[in-house]
Design a protein around this motif. Structure first.
Motif, PDB file in Angstrom:
ATOM      1  N   ASP A  99       0.848  -1.189   0.000  1.00 33.38           N
ATOM      2  CA  ASP A  99       0.000   0.000   0.000  1.00 33.38           C
ATOM      3  C   ASP A  99       0.886   1.242   0.000  1.00 33.38           C
ATOM      4  O   ASP A  99       1.841   1.339   0.770  1.00 33.38           O
ATOM      5  N   SER A 100       0.540   2.191  -0.864  1.00 36.48           N
ATOM      6  CA  SER A 100       1.380   3.381  -1.017  1.00 36.48           C
ATOM      7  C   SER A 100       1.435   4.238   0.234  1.00 36.48           C
ATOM      8  O   SER A 100       2.300   5.117   0.349  1.00 36.48           O
TER       9      SER A 100
ATOM     10  N   GLN B  23      -6.530   5.268  -4.123  1.00 34.49           N
ATOM     11  CA  GLN B  23      -7.347   6.396  -4.554  1.00 34.49           C
ATOM     12  C   GLN B  23      -7.286   6.542  -6.078  1.00 34.49           C
ATOM     13  O   GLN B  23      -6.420   5.972  -6.728  1.00 34.49           O
ATOM     14  N   PRO B  24      -8.221   7.310  -6.661  1.00 36.33           N
ATOM     15  CA  PRO B  24      -8.265   7.414  -8.128  1.00 36.33           C
ATOM     16  C   PRO B  24      -7.065   8.149  -8.701  1.00 36.33           C
ATOM     17  O   PRO B  24      -6.351   8.878  -8.007  1.00 36.33           O
ATOM     18  N   CYS B  25      -6.853   7.981  -9.996  1.00 37.69           N
ATOM     19  CA  CYS B  25      -5.720   8.611 -10.681  1.00 37.69           C
ATOM     20  C   CYS B  25      -5.705  10.122 -10.472  1.00 37.69           C
ATOM     21  O   CYS B  25      -4.648  10.727 -10.259  1.00 37.69           O
ATOM     22  N   SER B  26      -6.881  10.745 -10.561  1.00 42.38           N
ATOM     23  CA  SER B  26      -6.972  12.204 -10.448  1.00 42.38           C
ATOM     24  C   SER B  26      -6.411  12.683  -9.125  1.00 42.38           C
ATOM     25  O   SER B  26      -5.602  13.629  -9.070  1.00 42.38           O
TER      26      SER B  26
ATOM     27  N   TRP C 197       6.493  -0.645 -10.530  1.00 38.26           N
ATOM     28  CA  TRP C 197       5.184  -0.288 -11.058  1.00 38.26           C
ATOM     29  C   TRP C 197       4.409   0.573 -10.060  1.00 38.26           C
ATOM     30  O   TRP C 197       4.575   0.435  -8.851  1.00 38.26           O
ATOM     31  N   ILE C 198       3.558   1.420 -10.599  1.00 33.59           N
ATOM     32  CA  ILE C 198       2.521   2.081  -9.829  1.00 33.59           C
ATOM     33  C   ILE C 198       1.206   1.412 -10.226  1.00 33.59           C
ATOM     34  O   ILE C 198       0.843   1.398 -11.403  1.00 33.59           O
ATOM     35  N   LEU C 199       0.513   0.850  -9.257  1.00 30.82           N
ATOM     36  CA  LEU C 199      -0.782   0.221  -9.500  1.00 30.82           C
ATOM     37  C   LEU C 199      -1.873   1.118  -8.929  1.00 30.82           C
ATOM     38  O   LEU C 199      -1.749   1.597  -7.798  1.00 30.82           O
ATOM     39  N   VAL C 200      -2.919   1.346  -9.689  1.00 27.68           N
ATOM     40  CA  VAL C 200      -4.000   2.233  -9.245  1.00 27.68           C
ATOM     41  C   VAL C 200      -5.329   1.494  -9.300  1.00 27.68           C
ATOM     42  O   VAL C 200      -5.676   0.900 -10.325  1.00 27.68           O
ATOM     43  N   ASN C 201      -6.062   1.575  -8.201  1.00 25.06           N
ATOM     44  CA  ASN C 201      -7.377   0.939  -8.139  1.00 25.06           C
ATOM     45  C   ASN C 201      -8.404   1.798  -8.871  1.00 25.06           C
ATOM     46  O   ASN C 201      -9.284   2.421  -8.278  1.00 25.06           O
TER      47      ASN C 201
ATOM     48  N   ASP D  49      -9.989  12.892  -0.170  1.00 23.19           N
ATOM     49  CA  ASP D  49     -10.179  12.888  -1.617  1.00 23.19           C
ATOM     50  C   ASP D  49     -11.625  13.052  -2.047  1.00 23.19           C
ATOM     51  O   ASP D  49     -11.921  13.182  -3.235  1.00 23.19           O
ATOM     52  N   GLN D  50     -12.544  13.072  -1.091  1.00 23.48           N
ATOM     53  CA  GLN D  50     -13.968  13.031  -1.421  1.00 23.48           C
ATOM     54  C   GLN D  50     -14.481  14.251  -2.199  1.00 23.48           C
ATOM     55  O   GLN D  50     -15.311  14.081  -3.104  1.00 23.48           O
ATOM     56  N   PRO D  51     -14.038  15.483  -1.915  1.00 22.36           N
ATOM     57  CA  PRO D  51     -14.490  16.603  -2.743  1.00 22.36           C
ATOM     58  C   PRO D  51     -14.110  16.455  -4.219  1.00 22.36           C
ATOM     59  O   PRO D  51     -14.902  16.799  -5.109  1.00 22.36           O
ATOM     60  N   THR D  52     -12.925  15.941  -4.491  1.00 24.91           N
ATOM     61  CA  THR D  52     -12.501  15.743  -5.879  1.00 24.91           C
ATOM     62  C   THR D  52     -13.348  14.665  -6.552  1.00 24.91           C
ATOM     63  O   THR D  52     -13.773  14.821  -7.708  1.00 24.91           O
ATOM     64  N   ILE D  53     -13.590  13.592  -5.846  1.00 29.56           N
ATOM     65  CA  ILE D  53     -14.412  12.519  -6.411  1.00 29.56           C
ATOM     66  C   ILE D  53     -15.825  13.016  -6.662  1.00 29.56           C
ATOM     67  O   ILE D  53     -16.441  12.687  -7.687  1.00 29.56           O
ATOM     68  N   ALA D  54     -16.366  13.828  -5.750  1.00 27.72           N
ATOM     69  CA  ALA D  54     -17.706  14.395  -5.948  1.00 27.72           C
ATOM     70  C   ALA D  54     -17.755  15.280  -7.191  1.00 27.72           C
ATOM     71  O   ALA D  54     -18.761  15.294  -7.915  1.00 27.72           O
ATOM     72  N   LYS D  55     -16.683  16.005  -7.459  1.00 27.49           N
ATOM     73  CA  LYS D  55     -16.582  16.816  -8.671  1.00 27.49           C
ATOM     74  C   LYS D  55     -16.695  15.923  -9.916  1.00 27.49           C
ATOM     75  O   LYS D  55     -17.405  16.257 -10.877  1.00 27.49           O
ATOM     76  N   TYR D  56     -16.018  14.796  -9.894  1.00 26.58           N
ATOM     77  CA  TYR D  56     -16.066  13.875 -11.026  1.00 26.58           C
ATOM     78  C   TYR D  56     -17.448  13.245 -11.172  1.00 26.58           C
ATOM     79  O   TYR D  56     -17.934  13.053 -12.286  1.00 26.58           O
ATOM     80  N   VAL D  57     -18.068  12.899 -10.053  1.00 29.90           N
ATOM     81  CA  VAL D  57     -19.422  12.332 -10.098  1.00 29.90           C
ATOM     82  C   VAL D  57     -20.373  13.276 -10.813  1.00 29.90           C
ATOM     83  O   VAL D  57     -21.170  12.866 -11.659  1.00 29.90           O
ATOM     84  N   GLU D  58     -20.264  14.559 -10.486  1.00 33.15           N
ATOM     85  CA  GLU D  58     -21.211  15.532 -11.036  1.00 33.15           C
ATOM     86  C   GLU D  58     -20.830  16.024 -12.423  1.00 33.15           C
ATOM     87  O   GLU D  58     -21.686  16.099 -13.320  1.00 33.15           O
TER      88      GLU D  58
END
Length: 447
Positions: free
Chosen positions: A112-113, A135-138, A191-195, A361-370
């Motif tokens: 885990d990073s 966490q996401p790539c963004s 490697w960098i692995l991203v979920n 990270d939740q505000p950024t993810i919410a931005k992507y959701v919307e």
């Protein structure tokens, strides 16, 4: 490497639920593809939660310095992070040293990073090592840019869309340093692995690939709900919270009586801490929306509910099988804190969302959701810092029956199909898994 020999990978998750789940699911997929796996959790987690010995991999342990009490025994966040680095480095070194003298030595490490010190240990043994970012790539790219003193251009983000550490850096300085330190030594990782799924974040994934060899390998969700290569893989392997099986059965029966798309599912994850005022507004908003709902509230948070709160059209639970609920056709909206694991589940199961981010990270993810995935809306916070009941009611109605409800559902189904495709044999995530395994075999052969 001997012909036919299975490579052996040691997987090391950070000891919290949102990190343990994806790494263990990743381990299951590696095992399915012919890799021997040993998962090393902390001694506290292993002794307390007694993971199943029926899993398709072995268990081992390292220490976080608090073998009797885990994180709760630390005097502070800083104390815990210092101790897990010291004790973790020592015990991981001992573990690998012991394994290397056995008949099944370790060939590679996936860590885990949040624990960059594990990379130093792995490289000390000359092993292939991959950092696993949960966490996401963004979000990962934003932290990288800040860590390196660069400015992120992905996408056009306002301060409210950035991880909460940027708007309130003094609130959780230790956690802020933790997420930045993920990038402290990644130049040494193979490697960098991203979920995540490449099709969900193509530009962001490409930017990470410019930094270091990057593979998106998500979604790390039990296969029963995605590609069903293992019909018995219906739940995450290790739950760090009490599971009420009887409540799960009752929930399923209750959902079966509701019409398609008529239920709101509400969960703010394992760490959200809403104020009493916010809980009251939310409770009133849910009831007054007049939709059926399931609201998962931790036992420690239930005391904040309004006195006598007993909704006629809702279930209030301490725990639920989130995947089982989200995959039920009666659920038409997921009211979520926009944690990445929860968001990824909703995207891959085709469920529209209302986002009410809390921190990290939740505000950024919410931005992507919307605005990027366009599968729902994000609540607007009032000047008093509270999301009012009218806003809550309005957002639910917008997603379930508003002018854009059909658009949200169609987009949700689009991401659902892309998520399914990623894990097919020729899909982006499956190809990346194959690349990872091939590179491991090549290194073993070269050695």
């Amino acid at each position: 490497m001997e012909r036919g020999k299975r490579p052996h990978v040691l997987v090391i998750p950070y000891p919290s639920q949102g990190h343990v789940n994806p790494l263990i699911q990743f381990s299951k997929l590696l095992s399915h593809k012919g890799v021997d796996i040993t998962v090393a959790v902390t001694k506290f987690i292993f002794n307390t939660f007694k993971p199943s010995t029926n899993a398709r991999f072995e268990w081992d342990t390292i220490s976080d310095g608090f073998d009797e009490g885990g994180f709760g025994a630390a005097s502070s966040i800083d104390d815990y992070l210092v101790q897990i680095k010291m004790a973790g480095t020592r015990t991981l070194t001992d573990l690998i040293h012991c394994r290397q003298s056995s008949s099944r030595p370790i060939d590679g490490v996936v860590y885990d990073s949040f624990m960059p010190w594990a990379l130093d240990v792995a490289k000390g043994f000359g092993l292939m090592a991959a950092a696993f970012f949960t966490q996401p790539c963004s979000v990962n790219f934003i932290y990288y840019c800040y860590h390196k003193g660069l400015l992120s251009s992905l996408p056009e983000l306002e301060l409210q869309d950035m991880p909460s550490f940027f708007s309130s850096p003094k609130c959780y300085p230790n956690y802020f340093q933790l997420v930045l330190n993920q990038w402290s030594n990644t130049e040494g990782a193979d490697w960098i692995l991203v979920n995540s799924i490449y099709e969900f974040e193509p530009k962001e994934g490409d930017e990470l690939s410019k930094i270091s060899p990057t593979l998106t390998i998500g979604p790390t969700i039990p296969s029963f709900y995605i590609d069903n290569h293992n019909e018995h893989d219906k739940k995450y392997e290790l739950d760090l919270f009490k599971i009420e099986q009887e409540g799960t059965s009752l929930t399923r029966i209750w959902l079966d009586t509701k019409s398609k798309g008529s239920v709101v599912y509400v969960s703010f994850g394992s760490m959200a801490n809403l104020s009493i005022t916010q809980m009251e507004e939310f409770a009133n908003g849910l009831v007054e929306s007049n939709y059926y709902f399931i609201w998962v509230i931790r036992a420690s948070e239930q005391a904040k509910l309004p006195i006598g709160f007993a909704p006629k059209k809702g279930l209030v639970l301490q725990w639920s099988s989130q995947l089982e609920v989200l995959s039920h056709e009666a659920v038409g909206c997921f009211f979520t804190h926009c944690g990445w694991n929860s968001t990824l589940e909703a995207l891959c199961l085709g469920v529209p969302m209302v986002g009410m981010p809390q921190w990290t990270d939740q505000p950024t993810i919410a931005k992507y959701v919307e605005d990027v995935w366009k599968v729902g809306v994000r609540v607007k916070v009032g000047e008093n810092g509270i999301v009012g009941k009218e806003e809550i009611k309005g957002c639910i109605r917008t997603v379930i029956e508003g002018d854009r409800a059909t658009e949200f559902k169609e987009n949700a189904l689009k991401w659902n199909q892309l998520g399914l495709k990623a894990l097919r044999q020729d899909g982006s995530s499956m190809k990346n898994m194959d690349r990872l395994i091939s590179s491991l075999r090549e290194k073993i052969s070269a050695d």
